[in-house]
Design a protein around this motif. Structure first.
Motif, PDB file in Angstrom:
ATOM      1  N   CYS A  76       0.858  -1.192   0.000  1.00 15.44           N
ATOM      2  CA  CYS A  76       0.000   0.000   0.000  1.00 15.44           C
ATOM      3  C   CYS A  76       0.892   1.240   0.000  1.00 15.44           C
ATOM      4  N   GLU A  80      -4.524   5.926   6.801  1.00 16.05           N
ATOM      5  CA  GLU A  80      -5.540   6.386   5.866  1.00 16.05           C
ATOM      6  C   GLU A  80      -5.575   7.911   5.789  1.00 16.05           C
ATOM      7  N   LYS A 113      -5.220   3.248  -0.462  1.00 17.85           N
ATOM      8  CA  LYS A 113      -5.036   2.243   0.578  1.00 17.85           C
ATOM      9  C   LYS A 113      -3.857   2.569   1.496  1.00 17.85           C
ATOM     10  N   ALA A 114      -4.017   2.225   2.763  1.00 19.11           N
ATOM     11  CA  ALA A 114      -2.975   2.414   3.770  1.00 19.11           C
ATOM     12  C   ALA A 114      -2.727   1.089   4.480  1.00 19.11           C
ATOM     13  N   VAL A 115      -1.464   0.831   4.828  1.00 18.74           N
ATOM     14  CA  VAL A 115      -1.102  -0.466   5.396  1.00 18.74           C
ATOM     15  C   VAL A 115      -1.796  -0.765   6.716  1.00 18.74           C
ATOM     16  N   GLU A 146      -5.376  -1.765   5.893  1.00 19.46           N
ATOM     17  CA  GLU A 146      -5.387  -2.993   5.085  1.00 19.46           C
ATOM     18  C   GLU A 146      -4.974  -4.191   5.941  1.00 19.46           C
ATOM     19  N   THR A 193       4.502  -1.034   3.157  1.00 22.47           N
ATOM     20  CA  THR A 193       4.626   0.089   2.247  1.00 22.47           C
ATOM     21  C   THR A 193       5.721  -0.268   1.242  1.00 22.47           C
ATOM     22  N   GLU A 214      -1.761  -2.414  -4.007  1.00 19.01           N
ATOM     23  CA  GLU A 214      -2.956  -1.589  -3.872  1.00 19.01           C
ATOM     24  C   GLU A 214      -2.666  -0.161  -4.319  1.00 19.01           C
ATOM     25  N   SER A 215      -3.675   0.505  -4.873  1.00 18.43           N
ATOM     26  CA  SER A 215      -3.537   1.886  -5.346  1.00 18.43           C
ATOM     27  C   SER A 215      -2.309   2.011  -6.244  1.00 18.43           C
ATOM     28  N   GLU A 268      -7.442   2.623  -7.518  1.00 20.77           N
ATOM     29  CA  GLU A 268      -8.566   3.310  -6.879  1.00 20.77           C
ATOM     30  C   GLU A 268      -9.300   4.176  -7.899  1.00 20.77           C
TER      31      GLU A 268
END
Length: 169
Positions: A23, A28, A35-37, A40, A84, A102-103, A133
């Motif tokens: 992510c 967030e 997305k943030a770790v 998630e 990350t 993600e993202s 996203e």
């Protein structure tokens, strides 16, 4: 296709492989919508894969914590590592065969190329899944370049053409 990706990842883990989930953010952001770790990690451990041992890794962790998590992942004690882009280089876990990014539109092409290089480090077939996203055509066209090209130098050149040099302060 996210549910299919989770099913596929679980099947590979049942075969003995490991997975990475990447992510772009640690926490967030209301403004960015990516997305943030931390979120998630919580979702994956509580809702998606509660039966699996999952680790969390990001740059705000203390060095000893990061080392302990990476050591657990390298030893195969963790089925999934949610991280990350900290894992972009220097990570060599041959058993890791799946990476979900993600993202993905938030990363540069060269960076995505480095991230997908965290898998495919052994004889096991590797899989890289990109999630966005946004459905913007420009973002999708840019990611298509990554899908079609495996030359890091060409990807870096294309990234430079599209995104420019950036700003120096």
């Amino acid at each position: 296709n996210r549910d299919k990706a989770y099913e596929f990842t679980l099947a590979k883990i049942k075969e003995g492989r490991q997975a990475l989930v990447i992510c772009p953010l640690i926490v967030e952001s209301d403004r960015l919508g990516v997305k943030a770790v931390e979120q998630e990690y919580k979702k994956l451990t509580e809702e998606i894969f509660p039966q699996l041992k999952i680790g969390l890794l990001h740059g705000r962790m203390k060095t000893k914590e990061k080392d302990a998590v990476m050591d657990s992942f390298a030893k195969g004690e963790l089925a999934i590592l949610v991280a990350t882009s900290l894992v972009e280089v220097g990570i060599n876990v041959p058993n890791a065969a799946v990476i979900l990014i993600e993202s993905a539109e938030r990363f540069g092409l060269a960076q995505l190329h480095q991230l997908r290089g965290r898998v495919n480090r052994s004889t096991h077939q590797a899989y890289c899944m990109l999630f966005t996203e946004t459905n913007g055509q420009k973002s999708l066209d840019r990611l298509k370049i990554l899908v079609d090209c495996f030359n890091g130098f060409k990807l870096a050149e294309e990234d430079l053409k599209q995104r420019g040099f950036g700003n120096l302060f």
